[in-house]
Design a protein around this motif. Sequence first.
Motif, PDB file in Angstrom:
ATOM      1  N   SER A 157      53.343  97.915  12.168  1.00  0.00           N
ATOM      2  CA  SER A 157      52.908  99.308  11.977  1.00  0.00           C
ATOM      3  C   SER A 157      52.947  99.687  10.499  1.00  0.00           C
ATOM      4  N   TRP A 158      53.901  99.142   9.750  1.00  0.00           N
ATOM      5  CA  TRP A 158      53.947  99.419   8.305  1.00  0.00           C
ATOM      6  C   TRP A 158      52.694  98.889   7.633  1.00  0.00           C
ATOM      7  N   LEU A 159      52.287  97.665   7.986  1.00  0.00           N
ATOM      8  CA  LEU A 159      51.085  97.076   7.401  1.00  0.00           C
ATOM      9  C   LEU A 159      49.837  97.873   7.782  1.00  0.00           C
ATOM     10  N   GLU A 160      49.775  98.314   9.020  1.00  0.00           N
ATOM     11  CA  GLU A 160      48.640  99.128   9.472  1.00  0.00           C
ATOM     12  C   GLU A 160      48.564 100.439   8.675  1.00  0.00           C
ATOM     13  N   ASN A 161      49.694 101.098   8.509  1.00  0.00           N
ATOM     14  CA  ASN A 161      49.722 102.351   7.753  1.00  0.00           C
ATOM     15  C   ASN A 161      49.426 102.126   6.276  1.00  0.00           C
ATOM     16  N   TYR A 162      49.884 101.027   5.731  1.00  0.00           N
ATOM     17  CA  TYR A 162      49.597 100.691   4.337  1.00  0.00           C
ATOM     18  C   TYR A 162      48.087 100.526   4.144  1.00  0.00           C
ATOM     19  N   GLU A 163      47.452  99.813   5.080  1.00  0.00           N
ATOM     20  CA  GLU A 163      46.006  99.600   4.998  1.00  0.00           C
ATOM     21  C   GLU A 163      45.257 100.928   5.090  1.00  0.00           C
ATOM     22  N   LYS A 164      45.677 101.802   5.980  1.00  0.00           N
ATOM     23  CA  LYS A 164      45.045 103.121   6.108  1.00  0.00           C
ATOM     24  C   LYS A 164      45.217 103.928   4.829  1.00  0.00           C
ATOM     25  N   ALA A 165      46.393 103.883   4.244  1.00  0.00           N
ATOM     26  CA  ALA A 165      46.648 104.622   3.008  1.00  0.00           C
ATOM     27  C   ALA A 165      45.771 104.114   1.876  1.00  0.00           C
ATOM     28  N   LYS A 166      45.620 102.797   1.778  1.00  0.00           N
ATOM     29  CA  LYS A 166      44.759 102.227   0.733  1.00  0.00           C
ATOM     30  C   LYS A 166      43.307 102.656   0.931  1.00  0.00           C
ATOM     31  N   SER A 167      42.835 102.677   2.175  1.00  0.00           N
ATOM     32  CA  SER A 167      41.467 103.124   2.471  1.00  0.00           C
ATOM     33  C   SER A 167      41.294 104.595   2.097  1.00  0.00           C
ATOM     34  N   TYR A 168      42.282 105.410   2.458  1.00  0.00           N
ATOM     35  CA  TYR A 168      42.238 106.826   2.109  1.00  0.00           C
ATOM     36  C   TYR A 168      42.165 107.005   0.597  1.00  0.00           C
ATOM     37  N   GLU A 169      42.993 106.288  -0.132  1.00  0.00           N
ATOM     38  CA  GLU A 169      43.001 106.404  -1.591  1.00  0.00           C
ATOM     39  C   GLU A 169      41.658 106.004  -2.190  1.00  0.00           C
ATOM     40  N   ALA A 170      41.043 104.973  -1.645  1.00  0.00           N
ATOM     41  CA  ALA A 170      39.739 104.529  -2.142  1.00  0.00           C
ATOM     42  C   ALA A 170      38.681 105.610  -1.893  1.00  0.00           C
ATOM     43  N   MET A 171      38.698 106.218  -0.697  1.00  0.00           N
ATOM     44  CA  MET A 171      37.747 107.294  -0.397  1.00  0.00           C
ATOM     45  C   MET A 171      38.003 108.505  -1.292  1.00  0.00           C
ATOM     46  N   ARG A 172      39.262 108.858  -1.454  1.00  0.00           N
ATOM     47  CA  ARG A 172      39.623 109.993  -2.298  1.00  0.00           C
ATOM     48  C   ARG A 172      39.130 109.782  -3.728  1.00  0.00           C
ATOM     49  N   ASP A 173      39.360 108.600  -4.251  1.00  0.00           N
ATOM     50  CA  ASP A 173      38.927 108.299  -5.618  1.00  0.00           C
ATOM     51  C   ASP A 173      37.415 108.377  -5.748  1.00  0.00           C
ATOM     52  N   GLN A 174      36.706 107.922  -4.722  1.00  0.00           N
ATOM     53  CA  GLN A 174      35.249 107.975  -4.756  1.00  0.00           C
ATOM     54  C   GLN A 174      34.768 109.432  -4.737  1.00  0.00           C
ATOM     55  N   VAL A 175      35.359 110.254  -3.893  1.00  0.00           N
ATOM     56  CA  VAL A 175      35.003 111.678  -3.845  1.00  0.00           C
ATOM     57  C   VAL A 175      35.303 112.332  -5.186  1.00  0.00           C
ATOM     58  N   PHE A 176      36.439 112.034  -5.761  1.00  0.00           N
ATOM     59  CA  PHE A 176      36.799 112.614  -7.051  1.00  0.00           C
ATOM     60  C   PHE A 176      35.795 112.220  -8.130  1.00  0.00           C
ATOM     61  N   ARG A 177      35.334 110.961  -8.100  1.00  0.00           N
ATOM     62  CA  ARG A 177      34.337 110.524  -9.075  1.00  0.00           C
ATOM     63  C   ARG A 177      33.018 111.280  -8.877  1.00  0.00           C
ATOM     64  N   ILE A 178      32.588 111.400  -7.632  1.00  0.00           N
ATOM     65  CA  ILE A 178      31.332 112.097  -7.328  1.00  0.00           C
ATOM     66  C   ILE A 178      31.420 113.559  -7.724  1.00  0.00           C
ATOM     67  N   GLU A 179      32.515 114.187  -7.414  1.00  0.00           N
ATOM     68  CA  GLU A 179      32.703 115.621  -7.695  1.00  0.00           C
ATOM     69  C   GLU A 179      33.219 115.870  -9.120  1.00  0.00           C
ATOM     70  N   LYS A 180      33.445 114.800  -9.846  1.00  0.00           N
ATOM     71  CA  LYS A 180      33.956 114.872 -11.215  1.00  0.00           C
ATOM     72  C   LYS A 180      35.269 115.660 -11.290  1.00  0.00           C
ATOM     73  N   ILE A 181      36.165 115.297 -10.370  1.00  0.00           N
ATOM     74  CA  ILE A 181      37.496 115.876 -10.313  1.00  0.00           C
ATOM     75  C   ILE A 181      38.465 114.864 -10.903  1.00  0.00           C
ATOM     76  N   LYS A 182      39.392 115.335 -11.693  1.00  0.00           N
ATOM     77  CA  LYS A 182      40.361 114.411 -12.299  1.00  0.00           C
ATOM     78  C   LYS A 182      41.575 114.273 -11.458  1.00  0.00           C
TER      79      LYS A 182
END
Length: 72
Positions: free
Chosen positions: A47-72
């Motif tokens: 379950s730790w590995l599953e949650n780690y993978e989900k967190a990494k995916s979330y961070e990647a999506m968040r970073d992409q949205v921030f780049r698109i929206e030009k948010i720092k």
Amino acid sequence: MTKKEFDNTLKQMALTRQEFCKLTGLAYSTVANWNDEKLPIPSWVSSWLENYEKAKSYEAMRDQVFRIEKIK
């Protein structure tokens, strides 16, 4: 989870045992000694590995949205 499944999961996540140990606070020797019979992998690891993978995916999506929206 077997030791082989654990190692395969780490490989798929591009995570080394050493990185896993650093993230979880476990001694490397503890993880290295896990095996399928005498010292099984603790149940929380999958379950730790599953949650780690989900967190990494979330961070990647968040970073992409921030780049698109030009948010720092």
